[in-house]
Write an enzyme that holds these catalytic residues in place. Structure first.
Site, mmCIF file in Angstrom:
data_model
loop_
_atom_site.group_PDB
_atom_site.id
_atom_site.type_symbol
_atom_site.label_atom_id
_atom_site.label_comp_id
_atom_site.label_asym_id
_atom_site.label_seq_id
_atom_site.Cartn_x
_atom_site.Cartn_y
_atom_site.Cartn_z
ATOM 1 N N ASP A 46 -88.801 -59.650 17.946
ATOM 2 C CA ASP A 46 -89.320 -58.505 16.945
ATOM 3 C C ASP A 46 -90.770 -58.729 16.688
ATOM 4 O OD1 ASP A 46 -86.692 -57.544 16.980
ATOM 5 O OD2 ASP A 46 -86.180 -58.996 15.475
ATOM 6 N N TYR A 74 -85.709 -72.194 19.501
ATOM 7 C CA TYR A 74 -86.437 -71.646 18.128
ATOM 8 C C TYR A 74 -86.856 -72.410 17.280
ATOM 9 C CZ TYR A 74 -84.874 -66.933 20.221
ATOM 10 O OH TYR A 74 -84.555 -65.927 20.887
ATOM 11 N N ASP A 88 -84.565 -60.385 7.254
ATOM 12 C CA ASP A 88 -85.811 -60.749 7.475
ATOM 13 C C ASP A 88 -86.887 -60.495 6.387
ATOM 14 O OD1 ASP A 88 -87.159 -58.473 8.462
ATOM 15 O OD2 ASP A 88 -86.638 -59.334 10.604
ATOM 16 N N ARG A 184 -81.367 -64.066 12.928
ATOM 17 C CA ARG A 184 -81.568 -63.493 11.763
ATOM 18 C C ARG A 184 -80.024 -63.537 10.899
ATOM 19 N NH1 ARG A 184 -82.869 -57.826 12.297
ATOM 20 N NH2 ARG A 184 -82.830 -58.247 14.411
#
Length: 338
Positions: A46, A74, A88, A184
């Site tokens: 994203d 991540y 987010d 997320r």
């Protein structure tokens, strides 16, 4: 460089995508810089996310599915106390915890670690998953929310959990996950488990399978190095890629396509290579294979041919086992063959 196809090599670039740019724009800017005919990426990030993006150049795009299904790592940062529709900071706040957040560090660490292992995860509405031919984020933008089926994903590890109590309670950690995991959604679920909501504030992809962000290069670094080379040499490498191919490959940290494949390597003669290239089946002896008992029908191998000029073995593509005979193995070329 737009409109030209000067960069002919097939391979990958490990791009460190900056926050604020879409994956599509990032890879197409690289395409424009080097003048390749095609680019693709193995797993989108994203615009709010940053980090490792595998960019497939030219015919390496054929293997997007192969690269996309690999495990990832991540670095995650989140805030407690509220939740947004996108999970987010890009979204609108939909839930807010009004009381004082009184959760101990030990309680937070326990809650975060509880997600390790196989879990069922509901994808966010703001995702590219299609339902009845329409992407979820397109429905979400219309104010439509649909029921999403929970999917099984795997959280292999969560480590280096850090908790900060300032104006807001912030948590960060590294996590290694299976392909298809939405970080997320993981953040949202952590917030719900703690009972105070949570929103992702930062996401950096640090690894995709064996590829590490430490090996990557950013668009900013590429442009800076090209400009610096122009100043020192008096030439614009970017405008004359055909004569500076090795320099450009060095600047973008280009990896040849064979690095994608984990198949065993076998060598064949120039004559057999030409037959394979023409679509013919060739026979090779058992001695070409390290462990003949592992050779089975449909197994894939990387083919190499000795260059008589350089004496070096050069990668030529992928072959598949058609049949295993009494003392010979029948091979045929696969879709990627030079």
């Amino acid at each position: 460089m737009k409109g030209n196809s000067i960069f002919k090599s097939d391979g990958i670039v490990l791009l460190n995508k900056s926050r604020g740019i879409s994956s599509f724009k990032a890879i197409n800017k690289l395409k424009w810089i080097i003048g390749s005919s095609k680019v693709g990426h193995a797993g989108t990030l994203d615009p709010i996310a940053e980090g490792l993006l595998i960019v497939m150049v030219n015919n390496a795009t054929k293997f997007s599915d192969n690269l996309m299904k690999r495990d990832k790592e991540y670095f995650v940062e989140l805030e407690l106390g509220y939740e947004t529709d996108t999970y987010d900071t890009e979204g609108e706040i939909t839930e807010k915890y009004e009381g004082n957040i009184d959760v101990s560090t030990e309680g937070i660490i326990e809650a975060v670690n509880s997600f390790t292992g196989e879990i069922m995860q509901v994808p966010p509405m703001y995702s590219a998953i299609k339902i009845n031919g329409e992407k979820l984020y397109e429905l979400a933008r219309k104010g439509i929310e649909v029921e999403r089926e929970a999917r099984k994903v795997k959280i292999y590890s969560i480590r280096e959990i850090n908790v900060e109590y300032k104006e807001k309670c912030k948590i960060s950690f590294y996590t290694e996950v299976s392909s298809g995991t939405y970080i997320r959604s993981l953040v949202r679920d952590i917030g719900r488990k703690l009972g105070v909501y949570a929103t992702m504030t930062k996401l950096v992809r640090t690894k995709i399978d064996k590829y590490n962000i430490k090996e990557s290069v950013s668009l900013e670094e590429i442009e800076e190095k090209l400009d610096k080379d122009k100043e020192t040499s008096g030439e614009n490498v970017c405008k004359d890629i055909s004569n500076n191919m090795e320099k450009v490959k060095e600047i973008i940290k280009f990896k040849n396509i064979e690095c994608i494949f984990n198949y065993e390597k076998i060598s064949v003669s120039e004559e057999k290579y030409k037959k394979l290239k023409n679509g013919m089946t060739v026979l090779v002896g058992f001695k070409k294979f390290k462990e003949i008992h592992t050779v089975t029908e449909n197994k894939l191998y990387c083919i190499y041919v000795k260059n008589e000029m350089t004496e070096q073995k050069e990668f030529k593509g992928i072959v598949k086992v058609i049949r295993k005979g009494h003392d010979k193995v029948y091979l045929k070329r696969e879709k990627y063959f030079i």
